[in-house]
Write a protein that holds these residues in place. Structure first.
Motif, PDB file in Angstrom:
ATOM      1  N   PHE A 189      29.526  38.651  39.796  1.00 37.95           N
ATOM      2  CA  PHE A 189      28.553  39.682  39.019  1.00 37.95           C
ATOM      3  C   PHE A 189      26.941  39.096  39.467  1.00 37.95           C
ATOM      4  O   PHE A 189      26.687  38.034  39.335  1.00 37.95           O
ATOM      5  CB  PHE A 189      28.779  39.689  37.615  1.00 37.95           C
ATOM      6  N   GLU A 190      26.229  39.998  40.145  1.00 39.61           N
ATOM      7  CA  GLU A 190      24.973  39.691  40.541  1.00 39.61           C
ATOM      8  C   GLU A 190      23.912  40.712  39.889  1.00 39.61           C
ATOM      9  O   GLU A 190      24.073  41.717  39.938  1.00 39.61           O
ATOM     10  CB  GLU A 190      24.850  39.985  41.968  1.00 39.61           C
ATOM     11  N   ASP A 191      23.019  40.009  39.058  1.00 36.57           N
ATOM     12  CA  ASP A 191      21.935  40.695  38.372  1.00 36.57           C
ATOM     13  C   ASP A 191      22.456  41.761  37.477  1.00 36.57           C
ATOM     14  O   ASP A 191      21.956  42.700  37.384  1.00 36.57           O
ATOM     15  CB  ASP A 191      20.935  41.305  39.570  1.00 36.57           C
ATOM     16  N   ALA A 192      23.391  41.580  36.754  1.00 36.50           N
ATOM     17  CA  ALA A 192      24.072  42.456  35.899  1.00 36.50           C
ATOM     18  C   ALA A 192      23.072  42.587  34.526  1.00 36.50           C
ATOM     19  O   ALA A 192      22.524  41.545  34.073  1.00 36.50           O
ATOM     20  CB  ALA A 192      25.434  42.033  35.465  1.00 36.50           C
ATOM     21  N   ASP A 193      23.250  43.611  34.229  1.00 37.83           N
ATOM     22  CA  ASP A 193      22.161  43.792  32.871  1.00 37.83           C
ATOM     23  C   ASP A 193      23.293  44.009  31.765  1.00 37.83           C
ATOM     24  O   ASP A 193      23.887  45.039  31.373  1.00 37.83           O
ATOM     25  CB  ASP A 193      21.690  44.972  32.888  1.00 37.83           C
ATOM     26  N   CYS A 194      23.653  43.000  30.852  1.00 37.81           N
ATOM     27  CA  CYS A 194      24.680  43.115  29.860  1.00 37.81           C
ATOM     28  C   CYS A 194      24.216  42.206  28.545  1.00 37.81           C
ATOM     29  O   CYS A 194      25.026  41.759  27.829  1.00 37.81           O
ATOM     30  CB  CYS A 194      25.782  42.018  30.362  1.00 37.81           C
ATOM     31  N   GLY A 195      22.846  42.451  28.247  1.00 38.56           N
ATOM     32  CA  GLY A 195      22.290  42.161  27.146  1.00 38.56           C
ATOM     33  C   GLY A 195      23.119  42.654  26.022  1.00 38.56           C
ATOM     34  O   GLY A 195      23.268  43.665  26.000  1.00 38.56           O
ATOM     35  N   GLY A 196      23.117  41.816  24.852  1.00 37.49           N
ATOM     36  CA  GLY A 196      23.680  42.339  23.564  1.00 37.49           C
ATOM     37  C   GLY A 196      25.297  42.683  23.489  1.00 37.49           C
ATOM     38  O   GLY A 196      25.737  43.288  22.659  1.00 37.49           O
ATOM     39  N   ALA A 197      25.876  42.281  24.736  1.00 38.37           N
ATOM     40  CA  ALA A 197      27.272  42.585  24.589  1.00 38.37           C
ATOM     41  C   ALA A 197      27.999  41.702  23.859  1.00 38.37           C
ATOM     42  O   ALA A 197      27.676  40.625  23.383  1.00 38.37           O
ATOM     43  CB  ALA A 197      27.815  42.670  26.170  1.00 38.37           C
ATOM     44  N   ARG A 198      29.352  41.822  23.455  1.00 36.87           N
ATOM     45  CA  ARG A 198      30.102  41.145  22.807  1.00 36.87           C
ATOM     46  C   ARG A 198      31.314  40.874  23.649  1.00 36.87           C
ATOM     47  O   ARG A 198      32.303  41.736  23.833  1.00 36.87           O
ATOM     48  CB  ARG A 198      30.440  41.736  21.478  1.00 36.87           C
ATOM     49  N   PHE A 199      31.762  39.440  23.660  1.00 37.12           N
ATOM     50  CA  PHE A 199      33.093  39.225  24.208  1.00 37.12           C
ATOM     51  C   PHE A 199      33.766  38.351  23.250  1.00 37.12           C
ATOM     52  O   PHE A 199      33.436  37.301  22.643  1.00 37.12           O
ATOM     53  CB  PHE A 199      32.688  38.039  25.384  1.00 37.12           C
TER      54      PHE A 199
ATOM     55  N   ALA B 214      38.961  35.714  28.448  1.00 40.30           N
ATOM     56  CA  ALA B 214      39.155  34.657  29.427  1.00 40.30           C
ATOM     57  C   ALA B 214      38.453  34.977  30.750  1.00 40.30           C
ATOM     58  O   ALA B 214      38.619  35.850  31.135  1.00 40.30           O
ATOM     59  CB  ALA B 214      40.749  34.282  29.611  1.00 40.30           C
ATOM     60  N   PHE B 215      37.967  33.948  31.089  1.00 42.56           N
ATOM     61  CA  PHE B 215      37.279  33.744  32.514  1.00 42.56           C
ATOM     62  C   PHE B 215      37.690  32.902  33.348  1.00 42.56           C
ATOM     63  O   PHE B 215      37.549  31.826  33.193  1.00 42.56           O
ATOM     64  CB  PHE B 215      35.723  33.747  32.291  1.00 42.56           C
ATOM     65  N   SER B 216      38.181  33.245  34.663  1.00 46.73           N
ATOM     66  CA  SER B 216      38.810  32.418  35.662  1.00 46.73           C
ATOM     67  C   SER B 216      37.944  32.835  36.920  1.00 46.73           C
ATOM     68  O   SER B 216      37.990  33.756  37.552  1.00 46.73           O
ATOM     69  CB  SER B 216      40.396  32.531  35.838  1.00 46.73           C
ATOM     70  N   SER B 217      37.495  31.549  37.432  1.00 46.75           N
ATOM     71  CA  SER B 217      36.700  31.613  38.685  1.00 46.75           C
ATOM     72  C   SER B 217      35.679  32.576  38.685  1.00 46.75           C
ATOM     73  O   SER B 217      35.875  33.375  39.770  1.00 46.75           O
ATOM     74  CB  SER B 217      37.839  31.443  39.704  1.00 46.75           C
ATOM     75  N   VAL B 218      34.828  32.630  37.922  1.00 44.20           N
ATOM     76  CA  VAL B 218      34.050  33.795  37.828  1.00 44.20           C
ATOM     77  C   VAL B 218      32.597  33.538  38.214  1.00 44.20           C
ATOM     78  O   VAL B 218      32.337  32.276  38.033  1.00 44.20           O
ATOM     79  CB  VAL B 218      34.247  34.733  36.646  1.00 44.20           C
ATOM     80  N   SER B 219      31.958  34.160  38.875  1.00 35.21           N
ATOM     81  CA  SER B 219      30.183  33.776  39.175  1.00 35.21           C
ATOM     82  C   SER B 219      29.521  34.756  38.420  1.00 35.21           C
ATOM     83  O   SER B 219      29.390  35.955  38.666  1.00 35.21           O
ATOM     84  CB  SER B 219      30.282  33.666  40.667  1.00 35.21           C
ATOM     85  N   PHE B 220      28.437  34.355  38.001  1.00 37.39           N
ATOM     86  CA  PHE B 220      27.298  35.257  37.561  1.00 37.39           C
ATOM     87  C   PHE B 220      25.975  34.680  38.405  1.00 37.39           C
ATOM     88  O   PHE B 220      25.588  33.452  37.835  1.00 37.39           O
ATOM     89  CB  PHE B 220      26.959  34.859  35.968  1.00 37.39           C
ATOM     90  N   THR B 221      25.500  35.521  38.984  1.00 37.57           N
ATOM     91  CA  THR B 221      24.189  35.058  39.842  1.00 37.57           C
ATOM     92  C   THR B 221      23.037  35.963  39.137  1.00 37.57           C
ATOM     93  O   THR B 221      23.108  37.356  39.427  1.00 37.57           O
ATOM     94  CB  THR B 221      24.436  35.203  41.151  1.00 37.57           C
ATOM     95  N   GLY B 222      21.864  35.320  38.547  1.00 39.01           N
ATOM     96  CA  GLY B 222      20.960  36.342  38.149  1.00 39.01           C
ATOM     97  C   GLY B 222      21.607  36.819  36.945  1.00 39.01           C
ATOM     98  O   GLY B 222      22.554  36.599  36.273  1.00 39.01           O
ATOM     99  N   GLY B 223      20.911  37.968  36.623  1.00 40.74           N
ATOM    100  CA  GLY B 223      21.335  38.958  35.721  1.00 40.74           C
ATOM    101  C   GLY B 223      20.707  38.668  34.002  1.00 40.74           C
ATOM    102  O   GLY B 223      20.122  37.651  33.902  1.00 40.74           O
ATOM    103  N   HIS B 224      21.032  39.541  33.297  1.00 41.92           N
ATOM    104  CA  HIS B 224      20.379  39.508  32.031  1.00 41.92           C
ATOM    105  C   HIS B 224      21.446  39.378  30.958  1.00 41.92           C
ATOM    106  O   HIS B 224      22.277  40.602  30.746  1.00 41.92           O
ATOM    107  CB  HIS B 224      19.356  40.719  31.737  1.00 41.92           C
ATOM    108  N   TYR B 225      21.583  38.434  30.009  1.00 44.30           N
ATOM    109  CA  TYR B 225      22.800  38.491  29.142  1.00 44.30           C
ATOM    110  C   TYR B 225      22.219  37.894  27.711  1.00 44.30           C
ATOM    111  O   TYR B 225      22.971  37.585  27.008  1.00 44.30           O
ATOM    112  CB  TYR B 225      23.875  37.385  29.618  1.00 44.30           C
ATOM    113  N   ARG B 226      20.768  38.218  27.631  1.00 42.24           N
ATOM    114  CA  ARG B 226      20.151  37.869  26.394  1.00 42.24           C
ATOM    115  C   ARG B 226      20.841  38.328  25.272  1.00 42.24           C
ATOM    116  O   ARG B 226      21.267  39.734  25.210  1.00 42.24           O
ATOM    117  CB  ARG B 226      18.775  38.340  26.390  1.00 42.24           C
ATOM    118  N   ARG B 227      20.930  37.654  24.075  1.00 37.09           N
ATOM    119  CA  ARG B 227      21.603  38.113  22.721  1.00 37.09           C
ATOM    120  C   ARG B 227      23.060  38.617  22.796  1.00 37.09           C
ATOM    121  O   ARG B 227      23.714  39.235  21.844  1.00 37.09           O
ATOM    122  CB  ARG B 227      20.962  39.071  21.967  1.00 37.09           C
TER     123      ARG B 227
END
Length: 217
Positions: free
Chosen positions: A39-49, A53-66
């Motif tokens: 995931f690059e520069d994803a906008d996922c603020g306020g989401a709920r997980f 499960a996360f296996s071999s995942v990369s998050f580059t940049g992005g907004h995950y606040r709250r």
């Protein structure tokens, strides 16, 4: 300390469904398996997980606040330059992960375990950590300024350039840390438990902080 769990050991493993689509702001993800995603520069603020499960995942940049992570399992997940500020983590297990240049100030964590993880230039200022364990981790240039640490332990972990300015500690166990490379905030170690060898290593700095002049004669 028990070994990190494998994916098949999770109580919700049989219910996991592969992730499809894209991450969305305020989205809800329940019993989802993220496998090999980038995931690059994803906008996922306020989401709920929840039970994900996360296996071999990369998050580059992005907004995950709250964003909220509840009962999640992460293995070999990389966060680079991501905004994780004000996120909430409950009953999370993170193994062989990497956090670099991450903004995680005002994060709240409870019953979270990090195993064999690397933290490089992570901002955890004003975070609230309760019953959090850093096992065999590397914490380099991590800023805990103004954070509240309760029941936190660092077995086998190396602290390198860690800042503790204005930290509030309660039952923080540093005895089994591999190295205590604390850059600032030595006066905030009240509420921590250290071993005798660590005390000897810290003695010169503590004396300086307390204004004690040490002379051999």
């Amino acid at each position: 300390m028990p070994a990190p769990r494998e994916l098949a050991d999770l109580p919700y493993a049989e219910y996991l469904q592969p992730f499809r689509g894209r991450l969305e702001s305020e989205g809800t993800y329940d019993t989802v398996h993220f496998d090999g995603n980038g995931f690059e520069d994803a906008d996922c603020g306020g989401a709920r997980f929840m039970e994900c499960a996360f296996s071999s995942v990369s998050f580059t940049g992005g907004h995950y606040r709250r964003t909220r992570f509840n009962d999640v399992w992460l293995h070999t997940v990389r966060w680079v330059g991501a905004d994780l500020a004000e996120t909430e983590w409950l009953d999370a297990e993170i193994t062989s992960g990497a956090f670099a240049g991450v903004e995680a100030f005002s994060t709240r964590m409870r019953r979270v375990t990090f195993s064999h993880c690397k933290f490089d230039s992570v901002n955890l200022r004003a975070a609230a950590l309760r019953d959090v364990r850093f096992a065999d981790c590397l914490l380099r240039d991590v800023d805990f300024g103004g954070a509240t640490l309760t029941g936190v332990a660092f077995p086998g972990s190396t602290l390198d350039g860690v800042r503790l300015d204005d930290v509030r500690m309660t039952e923080v166990d540093l005895r089994d840390a591999a190295a205590l490379g604390i850059t600032s905030g030595h006066d905030r170690l009240r509420g921590a438990v250290i071993g005798s060898p660590q005390l000897l290593d810290l003695a010169p700095v503590l004396a300086q902080v307390l204004g004690i002049e040490v002379r051999d004669r």
